[in-house]
Design an enzyme around this catalytic site. Structure first.
Site, PDB file in Angstrom:
ATOM      1  N   CYS A  73     -50.368  22.767  57.868  1.00 36.58           N
ATOM      2  CA  CYS A  73     -50.185  23.829  58.849  1.00 36.58           C
ATOM      3  C   CYS A  73     -49.275  23.287  59.936  1.00 36.58           C
ATOM      4  O   CYS A  73     -49.602  22.271  60.562  1.00 36.58           O
ATOM      5  CB  CYS A  73     -51.538  24.237  59.428  1.00 36.58           C
ATOM      6  SG  CYS A  73     -51.460  25.384  60.822  1.00 36.58           S
ATOM      7  N   CYS A 183     -43.487  27.195  58.585  1.00 34.24           N
ATOM      8  CA  CYS A 183     -44.886  27.608  58.485  1.00 34.24           C
ATOM      9  C   CYS A 183     -45.197  27.655  57.002  1.00 34.24           C
ATOM     10  O   CYS A 183     -44.401  28.195  56.220  1.00 34.24           O
ATOM     11  CB  CYS A 183     -45.101  28.982  59.128  1.00 34.24           C
ATOM     12  SG  CYS A 183     -46.759  29.677  58.849  1.00 34.24           S
TER      13      CYS A 183
END
Length: 263
Positions: A73, A183
């Site tokens: 992440c 992302c």
């Protein structure tokens, strides 16, 4: 220790892009994947909140037993990587540096774009990472709604394309020839993104490079699982309702996702 799983952590399904790359490169290794869906999305939260929620999940994963942690992440990598490496005895791999390395080697005109959540872009983690490559002209852009589309199972729609045109305008105007999908959710939107920026722009996902980092760390520390070991058993968990994660996870990852437990 060698038979413990590789821990993979994200706020939702985005980290499954990294999990897929690890499974493809290291098919003998078991995975323990945790999605912090109770606090999703991370990308709109403060650094302090992401650090608090993320470390709580990583604490649990380490207590359950892992031989390596992957922070799959970008928002969490930018918020808590240093804390995690100081806090745990197991090696910690993140997703920002692998993507930067690949982009620096791939760009032809020296113009690189990075798109990410508001939290990742505001952290300037990519700006800091590119400091070692001063010849690169960096353009960053936040894409607030992209994660929402993925978590809703939408990877192509008119509304998504309109958002993409708005978010990616600075990248297109700057003439970037390389674009980091900053992302881990964004590779699921690669088709829509490519329609906006054009096929001549190389899209860089950190997933494959991160998997290679995992492999290198396991080998260097003697932590690889023997190829003669029984087939690995993977574990998937969510901190919130496991059903939505399970449904999307099977769509995006496939049959490797069995029963999803609640952490």
């Amino acid at each position: 220790m060698r038979n413990l799983p590789i821990g993979v952590f994200d706020s939702g399904v985005g980290g499954l892009t990294v999990a897929r790359a690890i499974l493809d490169l290291l098919p003998h290794e078991p995975l323990y994947y945790v999605a912090d869906t109770a606090h999703f999305p991370y990308g709109t939260k403060s650094i302090a909140e992401v650090r608090q929620y993320g470390l709580a999940v990583l604490d649990r994963m380490v207590a359950d037993g892992v031989k390596l942690l992957v922070i799959a992440c970008n928002s969490a990598s930018s918020a808590l990587l240093r804390d995690a490496r100081e806090r745990y005895d197991v090696p910690v791999v993140e997703v920002i540096q692998p993507a930067v390395r690949k982009a620096v080697s791939a760009t032809r005109n020296g113009k690189v774009g990075v798109i990410g959540t508001p939290a990742t872009i505001a952290s300037m983690a990519y700006d800091d990472a590119f400091a070692a490559a001063p010849h690169v002209d960096l353009t960053t852009a936040a894409c607030p709604r992209f994660v929402e589309f993925v978590e809703a199972g939408i990877t192509m729609s008119d509304e998504l394309l309109e958002c993409a045109k708005e978010y990616l305008a600075p990248i297109v105007e700057r003439g970037c020839d390389t674009l980091i999908l900053g992302c881990t959710h964004y590779p699921f939107l690669a088709g829509a993104i490519a329609l906006v920026v054009g096929d001549e722009v190389m899209l860089v996902s950190s997933a494959d490079e991160t998997a290679r980092d995992v492999y290198r760390v396991l080998v260097s520390r003697g932590l690889t699982r023997p190829a003669s070991a029984p087939p690995p058993v993977h574990r998937f968990a969510a901190t919130g309702d496991p059903e939505p994660f399970s449904r999307l996870g099977r769509r995006f990852l496939g049959p490797e996702i069995g029963h999803v437990t609640t952490l």
